[in-house]
Design a protein around this motif. Structure first.
Motif, PDB file in Angstrom:
ATOM      1  N   ALA A 168     -19.847   1.549  -6.872  1.00 38.15           N
ATOM      2  CA  ALA A 168     -19.130   2.678  -7.537  1.00 38.15           C
ATOM      3  C   ALA A 168     -18.180   3.522  -6.122  1.00 38.15           C
ATOM      4  CB  ALA A 168     -20.182   3.851  -7.974  1.00 38.15           C
ATOM      5  N   PRO A 169     -16.903   4.133  -6.589  1.00 38.49           N
ATOM      6  CA  PRO A 169     -15.466   4.282  -6.065  1.00 38.49           C
ATOM      7  C   PRO A 169     -16.392   5.547  -5.216  1.00 38.49           C
ATOM      8  CG  PRO A 169     -14.778   3.489  -8.659  1.00 38.49           C
ATOM      9  CD  PRO A 169     -16.471   3.754  -8.101  1.00 38.49           C
ATOM     10  N   GLN A 170     -16.034   6.236  -4.409  1.00 39.49           N
ATOM     11  CA  GLN A 170     -16.037   6.832  -3.412  1.00 39.49           C
ATOM     12  C   GLN A 170     -14.976   8.214  -3.032  1.00 39.49           C
ATOM     13  OE1 GLN A 170     -19.153   4.760  -0.526  1.00 39.49           O
ATOM     14  NE2 GLN A 170     -18.125   6.998   0.914  1.00 39.49           N
ATOM     15  N   ALA A 171     -15.488   9.016  -2.847  1.00 40.34           N
ATOM     16  CA  ALA A 171     -14.187   9.716  -2.595  1.00 40.34           C
ATOM     17  C   ALA A 171     -14.103  10.102  -0.799  1.00 40.34           C
ATOM     18  CB  ALA A 171     -13.862  11.255  -3.122  1.00 40.34           C
ATOM     19  N   VAL A 172     -13.288   9.511   0.236  1.00 45.08           N
ATOM     20  CA  VAL A 172     -13.545  10.053   1.594  1.00 45.08           C
ATOM     21  C   VAL A 172     -12.336  10.977   1.551  1.00 45.08           C
ATOM     22  CG1 VAL A 172     -13.005   8.998   3.712  1.00 45.08           C
ATOM     23  CG2 VAL A 172     -13.711   7.441   1.564  1.00 45.08           C
ATOM     24  N   ILE A 173     -12.951  12.387   1.615  1.00 48.13           N
ATOM     25  CA  ILE A 173     -11.640  13.071   1.913  1.00 48.13           C
ATOM     26  C   ILE A 173     -11.183  13.507   3.423  1.00 48.13           C
ATOM     27  CG2 ILE A 173     -11.763  16.188   2.045  1.00 48.13           C
ATOM     28  CD1 ILE A 173     -12.485  14.215  -0.782  1.00 48.13           C
ATOM     29  N   MET A 174      -9.818  13.646   3.811  1.00 47.33           N
ATOM     30  CA  MET A 174      -9.327  13.606   5.409  1.00 47.33           C
ATOM     31  C   MET A 174      -8.538  14.609   5.744  1.00 47.33           C
ATOM     32  SD  MET A 174      -8.475   8.799   5.641  1.00 47.33           S
ATOM     33  CE  MET A 174      -8.543   9.171   6.991  1.00 47.33           C
ATOM     34  N   ASP A 175      -8.865  15.055   6.625  1.00 46.78           N
ATOM     35  CA  ASP A 175      -7.679  16.042   7.286  1.00 46.78           C
ATOM     36  C   ASP A 175      -7.193  15.286   7.959  1.00 46.78           C
ATOM     37  OD1 ASP A 175      -6.701  18.866   8.477  1.00 46.78           O
ATOM     38  OD2 ASP A 175      -9.160  19.533   7.955  1.00 46.78           O
ATOM     39  N   MET A 176      -5.113  15.741   7.786  1.00 49.01           N
ATOM     40  CA  MET A 176      -4.345  14.929   8.189  1.00 49.01           C
ATOM     41  C   MET A 176      -3.944  16.171   9.954  1.00 49.01           C
ATOM     42  SD  MET A 176      -1.019  14.645   6.554  1.00 49.01           S
ATOM     43  CE  MET A 176       0.118  15.942   5.413  1.00 49.01           C
ATOM     44  N   TYR A 177      -4.590  17.047   9.816  1.00 47.49           N
ATOM     45  CA  TYR A 177      -4.393  17.992  11.482  1.00 47.49           C
ATOM     46  C   TYR A 177      -4.738  18.015  11.996  1.00 47.49           C
ATOM     47  CZ  TYR A 177      -1.045  19.856   7.255  1.00 47.49           C
ATOM     48  OH  TYR A 177       0.032  20.208   5.985  1.00 47.49           O
ATOM     49  N   HIS A 178      -5.623  16.518  12.559  1.00 45.34           N
ATOM     50  CA  HIS A 178      -6.040  16.683  13.783  1.00 45.34           C
ATOM     51  C   HIS A 178      -5.368  15.720  14.617  1.00 45.34           C
ATOM     52  CE1 HIS A 178      -9.234  19.947  12.638  1.00 45.34           C
ATOM     53  NE2 HIS A 178      -8.572  18.934  11.045  1.00 45.34           N
ATOM     54  N   GLU A 179      -3.972  15.963  15.365  1.00 40.60           N
ATOM     55  CA  GLU A 179      -3.663  14.693  16.570  1.00 40.60           C
ATOM     56  C   GLU A 179      -4.645  14.157  17.512  1.00 40.60           C
ATOM     57  OE1 GLU A 179      -0.414  13.573  16.052  1.00 40.60           O
ATOM     58  OE2 GLU A 179      -0.595  14.326  13.932  1.00 40.60           O
TER      59      GLU A 179
END
Length: 146
Positions: free
Chosen positions: A119-130
């Motif tokens: 089943a598809p799973q959601a991968v949550i990402m936070d792009m404010y961490h250079e």
């Protein structure tokens, strides 16, 4: 009148727009307890980040409370390109969608990741961490070497 506009109003509008591009990331209410955030606010920014990371680590990687930390849209694409299913093949990646405030207080994005037979799973990402280099993968997935 149009020369006056081009000489004064247009440059002012461009400068204002440029300031918005360099603004801090949008912040919403974080799921991290407010008293913890207040306790570390008096410390250095590194101490705040470390405290939030410790709280986030209690949750699964890739969840809203513990998003995958990457640097910008390029970091999102690079991380997603390295994800592998249990069979070692690249998963199908769905469209990016906003997912509200994450565990670090900034707006996070959700990607539907689908492996064959799962089943598809959601991968949550936070792009404010250079500054962060994530070396782990969410449950059920692995990361290919660079």
């Amino acid at each position: 009148m149009s020369r006056l506009f081009l000489r004064f109003a247009l440059p002012s509008a461009l400068l204002a727009g440029s300031a918005l591009l360099h603004a801090a990331p949008p912040r919403e209410e974080s799921p991290v307890p407010r008293d913890l955030i207040n306790a570390v606010d008096a410390q250095s920014p590194d101490a705040e980040s470390d405290a939030l990371a410790a709280v986030a680590a209690a949750n699964p990687l890739g969840s809203k409370e513990n998003p995958v930390r990457v640097g910008g849209p390029e970091g999102e694409r690079a991380y997603l390109a390295r994800l592998r299913c249990a069979d070692g093949k690249a998963p199908q990646i769905g469209a990016r969608s906003e997912a509200g405030a994450g565990g670090f207080g900034s707006v996070v994005a959700s990607f539907a990741v689908t492996c064959p037979g799962a089943a598809p799973q959601a991968v949550i990402m936070d792009m404010y961490h250079e500054e962060h280099d994530e070396t782990r993968a969410p449950a059920g997935l692995t990361l290919s070497p660079r």
